[in-house]
Design an enzyme around this catalytic site. Structure first.
Site, PDB file in Angstrom:
ATOM      1  N   ARG A 135       0.835  -1.208   0.000  1.00 44.05           N
ATOM      2  CA  ARG A 135       0.000   0.000   0.000  1.00 44.05           C
ATOM      3  C   ARG A 135       0.869   1.258   0.000  1.00 44.05           C
ATOM      4  NH1 ARG A 135      -5.019   1.456   4.081  1.00 44.05           N
ATOM      5  NH2 ARG A 135      -5.334   3.600   3.365  1.00 44.05           N
ATOM      6  N   ASN A 150     -10.361  -5.194  -0.852  1.00 39.99           N
ATOM      7  CA  ASN A 150     -10.378  -4.145  -1.876  1.00 39.99           C
ATOM      8  C   ASN A 150      -9.466  -4.470  -3.055  1.00 39.99           C
ATOM      9  OD1 ASN A 150     -12.127  -1.975  -1.296  1.00 39.99           O
ATOM     10  ND2 ASN A 150     -10.852  -1.392   0.444  1.00 39.99           N
ATOM     11  N   CYS A 179     -18.874  -2.887   1.315  1.00 42.49           N
ATOM     12  CA  CYS A 179     -18.130  -1.670   1.631  1.00 42.49           C
ATOM     13  C   CYS A 179     -18.862  -0.963   2.764  1.00 42.49           C
ATOM     14  CB  CYS A 179     -18.082  -0.768   0.410  1.00 42.49           C
ATOM     15  SG  CYS A 179     -17.316   0.818   0.750  1.00 42.49           S
ATOM     16  N   HIS A 221     -17.288   2.373  -4.452  1.00 39.79           N
ATOM     17  CA  HIS A 221     -16.562   3.649  -4.339  1.00 39.79           C
ATOM     18  C   HIS A 221     -16.880   4.601  -5.485  1.00 39.79           C
ATOM     19  CE1 HIS A 221     -13.274   2.033  -1.354  1.00 39.79           C
ATOM     20  NE2 HIS A 221     -14.522   1.812  -0.954  1.00 39.79           N
ATOM     21  N   TYR A 265     -16.043   9.058  -2.239  1.00 39.37           N
ATOM     22  CA  TYR A 265     -14.933   8.888  -3.180  1.00 39.37           C
ATOM     23  C   TYR A 265     -15.093   9.693  -4.462  1.00 39.37           C
ATOM     24  CZ  TYR A 265     -12.775   5.328  -0.314  1.00 39.37           C
ATOM     25  OH  TYR A 265     -12.140   4.685   0.705  1.00 39.37           O
TER      26      TYR A 265
HETATM   27  P1  NAD Z   1      -4.066  -5.791   6.752  1.00 41.26           P
HETATM   28  O1  NAD Z   1      -2.838  -5.234   6.155  1.00 41.26           O
HETATM   29  O2  NAD Z   1      -4.179  -5.793   8.218  1.00 41.26           O
HETATM   30  O3  NAD Z   1      -4.270  -7.262   6.184  1.00 41.26           O
HETATM   31  C1  NAD Z   1      -5.146  -8.166   6.793  1.00 41.26           C
HETATM   32  C2  NAD Z   1      -4.477  -9.519   6.907  1.00 41.26           C
HETATM   33  O4  NAD Z   1      -4.360 -10.145   5.637  1.00 41.26           O
HETATM   34  C3  NAD Z   1      -3.046  -9.445   7.469  1.00 41.26           C
HETATM   35  O5  NAD Z   1      -2.986 -10.065   8.719  1.00 41.26           O
HETATM   36  C4  NAD Z   1      -2.226 -10.149   6.404  1.00 41.26           C
HETATM   37  O6  NAD Z   1      -1.165 -10.906   6.929  1.00 41.26           O
HETATM   38  C5  NAD Z   1      -3.265 -10.998   5.706  1.00 41.26           C
HETATM   39  N1  NAD Z   1      -2.915 -11.513   4.378  1.00 41.26           N
HETATM   40  C6  NAD Z   1      -2.141 -10.967   3.424  1.00 41.26           C
HETATM   41  N2  NAD Z   1      -2.089 -11.762   2.350  1.00 41.26           N
HETATM   42  C7  NAD Z   1      -2.867 -12.840   2.627  1.00 41.26           C
HETATM   43  C8  NAD Z   1      -3.227 -14.011   1.906  1.00 41.26           C
HETATM   44  N3  NAD Z   1      -2.764 -14.244   0.674  1.00 41.26           N
HETATM   45  N4  NAD Z   1      -4.058 -14.887   2.498  1.00 41.26           N
HETATM   46  C9  NAD Z   1      -4.518 -14.685   3.745  1.00 41.26           C
HETATM   47  N5  NAD Z   1      -4.210 -13.596   4.471  1.00 41.26           N
HETATM   48  C10 NAD Z   1      -3.397 -12.695   3.915  1.00 41.26           C
HETATM   49  O7  NAD Z   1      -5.277  -5.055   6.049  1.00 41.26           O
HETATM   50  P2  NAD Z   1      -6.585  -4.339   6.628  1.00 41.26           P
HETATM   51  O8  NAD Z   1      -6.304  -2.916   6.785  1.00 41.26           O
HETATM   52  O9  NAD Z   1      -7.138  -5.100   7.734  1.00 41.26           O
HETATM   53  O10 NAD Z   1      -7.519  -4.497   5.366  1.00 41.26           O
HETATM   54  C11 NAD Z   1      -7.803  -5.782   4.854  1.00 41.26           C
HETATM   55  C12 NAD Z   1      -8.485  -5.681   3.517  1.00 41.26           C
HETATM   56  O11 NAD Z   1      -9.773  -5.123   3.659  1.00 41.26           O
HETATM   57  C13 NAD Z   1      -7.752  -4.800   2.515  1.00 41.26           C
HETATM   58  O12 NAD Z   1      -7.851  -5.351   1.240  1.00 41.26           O
HETATM   59  C14 NAD Z   1      -8.500  -3.508   2.601  1.00 41.26           C
HETATM   60  O13 NAD Z   1      -8.403  -2.726   1.454  1.00 41.26           O
HETATM   61  C15 NAD Z   1      -9.895  -4.015   2.797  1.00 41.26           C
HETATM   62  N6  NAD Z   1     -10.840  -3.037   3.340  1.00 41.26           N
HETATM   63  C16 NAD Z   1     -12.023  -2.955   2.700  1.00 41.26           C
HETATM   64  C17 NAD Z   1     -12.967  -2.029   3.084  1.00 41.26           C
HETATM   65  C18 NAD Z   1     -14.253  -1.947   2.321  1.00 41.26           C
HETATM   66  O14 NAD Z   1     -14.973  -0.988   2.460  1.00 41.26           O
HETATM   67  N7  NAD Z   1     -14.590  -2.938   1.504  1.00 41.26           N
HETATM   68  C19 NAD Z   1     -12.699  -1.193   4.183  1.00 41.26           C
HETATM   69  C20 NAD Z   1     -11.469  -1.323   4.837  1.00 41.26           C
HETATM   70  C21 NAD Z   1     -10.550  -2.261   4.404  1.00 41.26           C
HETATM   71  C1  G6P Z   2     -12.882   3.177   3.524  1.00 43.26           C
HETATM   72  C2  G6P Z   2     -13.355   2.221   2.536  1.00 43.26           C
HETATM   73  C3  G6P Z   2     -12.394   1.209   2.265  1.00 43.26           C
HETATM   74  C4  G6P Z   2     -11.065   1.906   2.288  1.00 43.26           C
HETATM   75  C5  G6P Z   2     -10.770   2.089   3.735  1.00 43.26           C
HETATM   76  C6  G6P Z   2      -9.443   2.648   4.060  1.00 43.26           C
HETATM   77  O1  G6P Z   2     -13.729   4.005   3.853  1.00 43.26           O
HETATM   78  O2  G6P Z   2     -14.675   1.945   2.380  1.00 43.26           O
HETATM   79  O3  G6P Z   2     -12.716   0.490   1.167  1.00 43.26           O
HETATM   80  O4  G6P Z   2     -10.116   1.362   1.516  1.00 43.26           O
HETATM   81  O5  G6P Z   2     -11.818   2.763   4.343  1.00 43.26           O
HETATM   82  O6  G6P Z   2      -9.295   2.777   5.440  1.00 43.26           O
HETATM   83  P1  G6P Z   2      -7.866   2.946   6.094  1.00 43.26           P
HETATM   84  O7  G6P Z   2      -8.105   3.219   7.526  1.00 43.26           O
HETATM   85  O8  G6P Z   2      -7.149   1.659   5.834  1.00 43.26           O
HETATM   86  O9  G6P Z   2      -7.206   4.080   5.372  1.00 43.26           O
HETATM   87 MN    MN Z   3     -14.950   0.549   0.691  1.00 44.71          MN
END
Ligand code: NAD
Ligand code: G6P
Ligand code: MN
Ligand code: MN
Length: 433
Positions: free
Chosen positions: A93, A147, A169, A199, A253
């Site tokens: 990231r 994501n 999301c 988004h 977004y």
């Molecule tokens: P993070 O960096 O804490 O990752 C979560 C976990 O995934 C980590 O513990 C990591 O070791 C693990 N990981 C990495 N590769 C892996 C694999 N191949 N298989 C299994 N586990 C694996 O990330 P986060 O901040 O907790 O976010 C996790 C995901 O959720 C990201 O893709 C982020 O963009 C997404 N997210 C989505 C939304 C949404 O609105 N949809 C909101 C926030 C975060």
């Molecule tokens: C959002 C979204 C996610 C995004 C995330 C980032 O609002 O809906 O899809 O990527 O929060 O949050 P962070 O705390 O990791 O910057």
């Molecule tokens: Mn989102």
């Protein structure tokens, strides 16, 4: 009795998910919650796993929390699989944000060049998970949070040929949590209709007499802070005259596109200060994991609200409860269009209001957009299709096409140089290229 699996279980968001399950304990007969991670995430996984056990114990539940690095063992006979992983961890990231920044372009987790590369890294992994699911839990539901959520859900449906998926999301959740009070109403008395892609969607709202209150909410958006805006997005107002013409509420977004100049300037300032969002999140996570290690902490700490994805578990757990108990609730999800947005093809993924029940997501018809929004959504959705196809095939020309189409990447030699540099920087996670 249900077997729940979360891939990316070591995420700092996991306590929120556990809280969401605990809140719905009467609706979900859970037996086991399997938290899956990879060796690089093992330390976080163990800390979060202990934290989850304390939360479950405090609630007097007998749910078993199993932490594992063995994804296949976790998937065997699973009922619900949720995905929240980050391929390449936070280091990837940081690159997504900083490499475009070094070219004077926007660096962001799900938009611009960073969002494209996050898709390139993630699509091969999610398709591998789908392959395992076909073999090990062919009747399970996949709840995707990873994501870029819309493009990942599209890949699951279109290339994985896995129909039982819901993409999520927290942005629509936050809008519905905060907007009603700005106009002195309650959510239960309002009808919400969302349409677009993840988004990049808009919404309209009606009250219980049938009167549209969209413009009332828009008026309130200009008095004070937008409480529904996720913490990761810099707040700058939309042009009011634009929204008055549009008569819809854009998601947070949309700023990157409607106020591109200002959002870019802000992001370049952060870049210069060495303070992009990833760097900020690393600090928040550090604090969260310190808290999670406290053997007396057995509830979700308030600091988690500093993450952009706060409240996502309301979407994740509610969609699971709705499917399991056939609740037929209104939720905003990424699912097959099926004609809900006639301006987009029927057999591709959109993010829309839908009824969620045992049959999955049944999208509500939104109807056609005006030319301005139609133009945007057709560009953005088709760009997503180009990105996913590039992610599956590793076709360099398609990757370049995606960069050129993306409104946040000025086309030209610099765009191509950026693509080349990012391909090298992400090499380890791009087996397809
Ligand atoms: P993070 O960096 O804490 O990752 C979560 C976990 O995934 C980590 O513990 C990591 O070791 C693990 N990981 C990495 N590769 C892996 C694999 N191949 N298989 C299994 N586990 C694996 O990330 P986060 O901040 O907790 O976010 C996790 C995901 O959720 C990201 O893709 C982020 O963009 C997404 N997210 C989505 C939304 C949404 O609105 N949809 C909101 C926030 C975060
Ligand atoms: C959002 C979204 C996610 C995004 C995330 C980032 O609002 O809906 O899809 O990527 O929060 O949050 P962070 O705390 O990791 O910057
Ligand atoms: Mn989102
Ligand atoms: Mn471009």
């Amino acid at each position: 009795q249900l077997k729940m699996v979360t891939i990316g279980g070591g995420s700092s968001y996991t306590p929120e998910l556990i809280e969401g399950y605990i809140k719905r304990q009467d609706q979900l007969p859970i037996k086991e919650i399997w938290l899956v991670d990879i060796p690089a995430g093992e330390k976080k996984l163990n800390i979060v796993g202990e934290m989850a056990r304390r939360m479950v114990k405090k609630s007097g539940l007998d749910w078993k929390i199993i932490t594992t690095l063995d994804r296949r063992a976790a998937l065997k006979d699973a009922d619900f699989v949720s995905t929240q992983f980050r391929v390449g961890l936070m280091a990837a990231r940081v690159k997504d944000e900083r490499i475009p920044g070094s070219y004077g372009f926007l660096g962001q987790e799900t938009n611009g060049a960073g969002g494209i590369f996050k898709a390139f890294r993630t699509v091969p992994v999610i398709l591998d998970i789908v392959k395992d699911m076909k073999e090990l839990c062919p009747d399970a539901w996949l709840i995707n949070f990873t994501n870029p959520s819309g493009m990942i859900t599209e890949a699951i449906q279109h290339y994985g040929k896995w129909p039982r998926v819901i993409g999520l999301c927290n942005v629509p959740v936050m809008a519905m949590m905060t907007e009603p009070q700005t106009i002195g109403r309650e959510l239960k008395d309002l009808t919400y209709k969302f349409a677009g892609i993840d988004h990049f969607h808009w919404h309209r709202v009606w009250d219980k007499t049938g009167k549209e209150v969209t413009m009332e909410i828009i008026d309130k958006m200009y008095e004070g802070k937008d409480a529904g805006l996720p913490k990761n997005i810099f707040e700058i107002n939309f042009f009011k005259e634009q929204l008055e013409q549009m008569k819809m509420i854009p998601c947070g977004y949309h700023r990157y596109y409607y106020r591109q100049e200002e959002m870019l300037n802000h992001s370049l300032e952060e870049f210069d200060n060495g303070a992009t969002r990833a760097q900020e999140v690393i600090k928040i996570e550090h604090e969260l994991f310190k808290l999670y290690q406290d053997p007396n902490l057995n509830y979700k700490p308030k600091q988690l609200a500093e993450r952009g994805g706060a409240h996502y578990s309301d979407a994740a757990c509610e969609s699971i409860a709705s499917i399991y108990a056939d609740k037929r609730t209104h939720m905003v999800v990424s699912t097959l269009n099926n004609g809900a947005i006639p301006d987009l093809p029927s057999d591709h993924t959109v993010e829309v209001s839908a009824q969620i029940g045992a049959a999955g997501a049944i999208p509500l018809t939104f109807g056609p957009f005006q030319p301005a929004e139609r133009g945007w959504i057709q560009l953005m959705k088709n760009m997503e299709l180009v990105i996913d196809k590039a992610a599956v095939t590793g076709d360099y020309g398609l990757a370049l096409q995606a960069f050129i189409m993306n409104p946040l990447i000025p086309s030209g030699q610099k765009a191509k140089d950026l693509l080349d540099e990012m391909l090298v920087a992400n090499k380890e996670f791009l087996p397809q290229f």
